[in-house]
Motif scaffolding. Structure first.
Motif, PDB file in Angstrom:
ATOM      1  N   LEU A  62       0.691  -1.134   0.059  1.00  0.00           N
ATOM      2  CA  LEU A  62       0.206  -0.072   0.163  1.00  0.00           C
ATOM      3  C   LEU A  62       0.873   1.303  -0.027  1.00  0.00           C
ATOM      4  O   LEU A  62       2.076   1.095   0.586  1.00  0.00           O
ATOM      5  CB  LEU A  62      -0.923   0.083   1.125  1.00  0.00           C
ATOM      6  N   GLU A  63       0.372   2.448  -0.612  1.00  0.00           N
ATOM      7  CA  GLU A  63       1.056   3.710  -0.313  1.00  0.00           C
ATOM      8  C   GLU A  63       0.129   4.023   0.890  1.00  0.00           C
ATOM      9  O   GLU A  63      -0.702   3.553   1.421  1.00  0.00           O
ATOM     10  CB  GLU A  63       0.791   4.433  -1.541  1.00  0.00           C
ATOM     11  N   SER A  64       0.577   5.302   1.130  1.00  0.00           N
ATOM     12  CA  SER A  64       0.104   5.906   2.439  1.00  0.00           C
ATOM     13  C   SER A  64      -1.553   6.270   2.332  1.00  0.00           C
ATOM     14  O   SER A  64      -2.076   6.652   3.326  1.00  0.00           O
ATOM     15  CB  SER A  64       0.920   7.006   3.019  1.00  0.00           C
ATOM     16  N   ALA A  65      -1.825   6.662   1.103  1.00  0.00           N
ATOM     17  CA  ALA A  65      -3.360   7.340   0.726  1.00  0.00           C
ATOM     18  C   ALA A  65      -4.472   6.669   1.380  1.00  0.00           C
ATOM     19  O   ALA A  65      -5.264   7.362   2.264  1.00  0.00           O
ATOM     20  CB  ALA A  65      -3.441   7.218  -0.622  1.00  0.00           C
ATOM     21  N   PRO A  66      -4.640   5.219   1.275  1.00  0.00           N
ATOM     22  CA  PRO A  66      -5.788   4.727   1.921  1.00  0.00           C
ATOM     23  C   PRO A  66      -5.800   4.652   3.473  1.00  0.00           C
ATOM     24  O   PRO A  66      -6.866   4.735   4.338  1.00  0.00           O
ATOM     25  CB  PRO A  66      -5.971   3.207   1.623  1.00  0.00           C
ATOM     26  N   ILE A  67      -4.500   4.292   4.081  1.00  0.00           N
ATOM     27  CA  ILE A  67      -4.619   4.531   5.526  1.00  0.00           C
ATOM     28  C   ILE A  67      -4.782   5.847   6.084  1.00  0.00           C
ATOM     29  O   ILE A  67      -5.513   5.998   7.161  1.00  0.00           O
ATOM     30  CB  ILE A  67      -2.945   4.014   5.796  1.00  0.00           C
ATOM     31  N   SER A  68      -4.204   6.862   5.583  1.00  0.00           N
ATOM     32  CA  SER A  68      -4.410   8.019   5.864  1.00  0.00           C
ATOM     33  C   SER A  68      -5.808   8.847   5.736  1.00  0.00           C
ATOM     34  O   SER A  68      -6.699   9.350   6.563  1.00  0.00           O
ATOM     35  CB  SER A  68      -3.705   9.275   5.227  1.00  0.00           C
ATOM     36  N   ALA A  69      -6.444   8.114   4.372  1.00  0.00           N
ATOM     37  CA  ALA A  69      -7.734   8.285   4.217  1.00  0.00           C
ATOM     38  C   ALA A  69      -8.856   7.762   5.574  1.00  0.00           C
ATOM     39  O   ALA A  69     -10.031   8.476   5.896  1.00  0.00           O
ATOM     40  CB  ALA A  69      -8.448   7.745   2.899  1.00  0.00           C
ATOM     41  N   LEU A  70      -8.561   6.570   5.942  1.00  0.00           N
ATOM     42  CA  LEU A  70      -9.150   6.170   6.783  1.00  0.00           C
ATOM     43  C   LEU A  70      -9.276   6.766   8.392  1.00  0.00           C
ATOM     44  O   LEU A  70     -10.134   6.887   8.972  1.00  0.00           O
ATOM     45  CB  LEU A  70      -8.847   4.642   7.102  1.00  0.00           C
ATOM     46  N   ALA A  71      -8.017   7.383   8.677  1.00  0.00           N
ATOM     47  CA  ALA A  71      -7.850   8.164   9.754  1.00  0.00           C
ATOM     48  C   ALA A  71      -8.787   9.282   9.616  1.00  0.00           C
ATOM     49  O   ALA A  71      -9.297   9.886  10.796  1.00  0.00           O
ATOM     50  CB  ALA A  71      -6.447   8.528  10.100  1.00  0.00           C
ATOM     51  N   SER A  72      -8.932   9.896   8.438  1.00  0.00           N
ATOM     52  CA  SER A  72      -9.576  11.298   8.217  1.00  0.00           C
ATOM     53  C   SER A  72     -10.958  10.862   8.387  1.00  0.00           C
ATOM     54  O   SER A  72     -11.785  11.555   8.947  1.00  0.00           O
ATOM     55  CB  SER A  72      -9.482  11.746   6.818  1.00  0.00           C
ATOM     56  N   ARG A  73     -11.517   9.752   7.637  1.00  0.00           N
ATOM     57  CA  ARG A  73     -12.835   9.269   7.934  1.00  0.00           C
ATOM     58  C   ARG A  73     -13.233   9.052   9.391  1.00  0.00           C
ATOM     59  O   ARG A  73     -14.620   9.109   9.683  1.00  0.00           O
ATOM     60  CB  ARG A  73     -13.386   7.891   7.203  1.00  0.00           C
ATOM     61  N   GLU A  74     -12.616   8.244  10.179  1.00  0.00           N
ATOM     62  CA  GLU A  74     -12.666   8.135  11.569  1.00  0.00           C
ATOM     63  C   GLU A  74     -12.758   9.444  12.302  1.00  0.00           C
ATOM     64  O   GLU A  74     -14.163   9.769  12.928  1.00  0.00           O
ATOM     65  CB  GLU A  74     -11.514   7.315  12.341  1.00  0.00           C
ATOM     66  N   ARG A  75     -12.279  10.508  12.073  1.00  0.00           N
ATOM     67  CA  ARG A  75     -12.381  11.711  12.542  1.00  0.00           C
ATOM     68  C   ARG A  75     -13.826  12.238  12.198  1.00  0.00           C
ATOM     69  O   ARG A  75     -14.616  12.844  12.857  1.00  0.00           O
ATOM     70  CB  ARG A  75     -11.293  12.665  12.316  1.00  0.00           C
ATOM     71  N   ALA A  76     -14.252  12.439  11.006  1.00  0.00           N
ATOM     72  CA  ALA A  76     -15.398  13.005  10.428  1.00  0.00           C
ATOM     73  C   ALA A  76     -16.574  12.229  10.893  1.00  0.00           C
ATOM     74  O   ALA A  76     -17.619  12.929  11.256  1.00  0.00           O
ATOM     75  CB  ALA A  76     -15.388  12.594   8.949  1.00  0.00           C
ATOM     76  N   ALA A  77     -16.407  10.673  11.067  1.00  0.00           N
ATOM     77  CA  ALA A  77     -17.392   9.887  11.687  1.00  0.00           C
ATOM     78  C   ALA A  77     -17.654  10.762  13.078  1.00  0.00           C
ATOM     79  O   ALA A  77     -19.006  10.555  13.478  1.00  0.00           O
ATOM     80  CB  ALA A  77     -17.142   8.639  11.526  1.00  0.00           C
ATOM     81  N   GLY A  78     -16.855  10.729  13.842  1.00  0.00           N
ATOM     82  CA  GLY A  78     -17.080  11.391  15.219  1.00  0.00           C
ATOM     83  C   GLY A  78     -17.719  12.720  15.239  1.00  0.00           C
ATOM     84  O   GLY A  78     -18.434  12.981  16.257  1.00  0.00           O
ATOM     85  N   LEU A  79     -17.839  13.452  14.218  1.00  0.00           N
ATOM     86  CA  LEU A  79     -18.341  14.697  13.946  1.00  0.00           C
ATOM     87  C   LEU A  79     -19.495  14.870  13.183  1.00  0.00           C
ATOM     88  O   LEU A  79     -20.316  15.562  13.145  1.00  0.00           O
ATOM     89  CB  LEU A  79     -17.296  15.657  13.640  1.00  0.00           C
ATOM     90  N   ALA A  80     -20.216  13.678  12.822  1.00  0.00           N
ATOM     91  CA  ALA A  80     -21.189  13.334  11.864  1.00  0.00           C
ATOM     92  C   ALA A  80     -22.359  14.052  12.667  1.00  0.00           C
ATOM     93  O   ALA A  80     -22.860  13.850  13.851  1.00  0.00           O
ATOM     94  CB  ALA A  80     -21.433  12.047  11.500  1.00  0.00           C
ATOM     95  N   PRO A  81     -23.135  15.053  11.840  1.00  0.00           N
ATOM     96  CA  PRO A  81     -24.301  15.717  12.621  1.00  0.00           C
ATOM     97  C   PRO A  81     -25.351  15.019  12.602  1.00  0.00           C
ATOM     98  O   PRO A  81     -26.256  15.238  13.243  1.00  0.00           O
ATOM     99  CB  PRO A  81     -24.530  16.945  11.564  1.00  0.00           C
TER     100      PRO A  81
END
Length: 331
Positions: A131-150
């Motif tokens: 893997l390149e770093s993109a999918p791993i960093s994308a999941l970290a971003s999605r986790e943060r966004a899920a915690g803020l989902a309105p």
């Protein structure tokens, strides 16, 4: 032996003292004894005959009996009787019908699922470097966004996007002869999907039992909204266990060549595990869920089977304070 699975059509199960005697069709030797003290759960396939005394003794000993079709669908189960839990269920009804409380619970489940997927990919890439770093960093971003989902639709959008990213990366670790394509169910379109669905059905069955035993109403979910003809709560609780159990076990079965082409067969425009394939899978599933490990989440040694049971316990406790759910996370 915590789990006893019998799938041979024509097999019979009867009680003798403190043992079950399992007789296979055309068996030349004596019945195989299984001591009841060793059992935590029994899974039977259609065509297996179990005597009423054997079934009653299992229920007396608090051992649930689940019937699963050859394609991994949970047909139903016999559960030991539980004491009335009226106040707990009233609180569950209140929480799951309160959009704010349900969203708080659902966010934590989705965040744990994404975090576990993120951790699984990190482990896989550390060993195989695909893997390149993109999918791993994308999941970290999605986790943060899920915690803020309105709201729930936004949360489901984050979960769906994270799942697409995860599966695209996860599939790169499969052998070339077993391509994944995309997630497909009812029916699964290839062996990898057939394996994911079958393991998922086993996990779902364990969580369904755990919910009933703890006095929860398994029909009432917060992420999978409650609707007739579906047990939504086990579907909710299994989300963190997909990348912690279902996907890593499936990957191991294929990458180690434990499951091969002969273990699958076409059926109703799909692909299903054969009887031999199910036997192989069940053996490795039982080993995986009973294997001890140290969990940083719970702070002591445990097993995945214990954590499946604890998922219902944690959910019940969190009904008083939804923000304290704390689903299982990989180290």
């Amino acid at each position: 032996m915590a789990l006893l699975t019998i799938q041979t059509p024509g097999a019979t199960v009867r009680l003798q003292s403190d043992r079950l005697l399992v007789t296979l069709p055309d068996a030349s030797g004596p019945p195989e004894p299984v001591h009841l003290l060793e059992l935590e759960r029994v899974v039977l396939h259609p065509g297996v005959q179990v005597s009423t005394p054997a079934l009653c003794e299992l229920l007396r000993r608090q051992v649930p009996v689940t019937f699963v079709s050859g394609h991994g669908r949970v047909l139903g189960s016999f559960e030991p009787p539980q004491p009335p839990r009226g106040s707990s269920r009233l609180l569950q009804y209140q929480r799951t019908s309160d959009p704010a409380a349900a969203l708080t619970l659902a966010r934590q489940l989705v965040q744990a699922k994404i975090a576990n997927g993120h951790r699984l990919l990190q482990r896989l890439d550390a060993n195989h470097h695909r893997l390149e770093s993109a999918p791993i960093s994308a999941l970290a971003s999605r986790e943060r966004a899920a915690g803020l989902a309105p709201d729930l639709p936004s949360l489901l959008g984050e979960e769906g996007a994270a799942a697409a990213t995860f599966f695209d990366a996860w599939a790169r670790f499969l052998p070339a002869e077993f391509p994944f394509g995309e997630r497909s169910t009812r029916p699964p379109k290839n062996p990898v999907n057939a394996c994911l669905s079958y393991v998922g059905a086993l996990v779902y069955g364990e969580l369904l039992t755990a919910c009933v035993v703890r006095g929860l109403d398994p029909a009432l979910g917060c992420l999978h909204q409650s609707q007739d003809d579906r047990w939504s709560l086990p579907l909710d609780l299994m989300e963190p266990f997909r990348p912690a159990l279902i996907e890593p076990l499936t990957l191991r079965l294929f990458s180690h060549r434990i499951l091969q082409s002969r273990h699958f067969e076409p059926h109703e425009n799909g692909v299903w595990l054969s009887g031999e394939g199910r036997r192989e899978l069940l053996s490795h599933y039982d080993h995986r869920v009973q294997r001890e490990f140290y969990s940083e989440t719970v702070g002591h040694r445990t097993t995945l089977r214990q954590q499946l049971q604890n998922a219902a316990v944690r959910f019940k406790l969190a009904l008083t304070q939804p923000e304290l759910l704390a689903p299982f996370r990989l180290n």
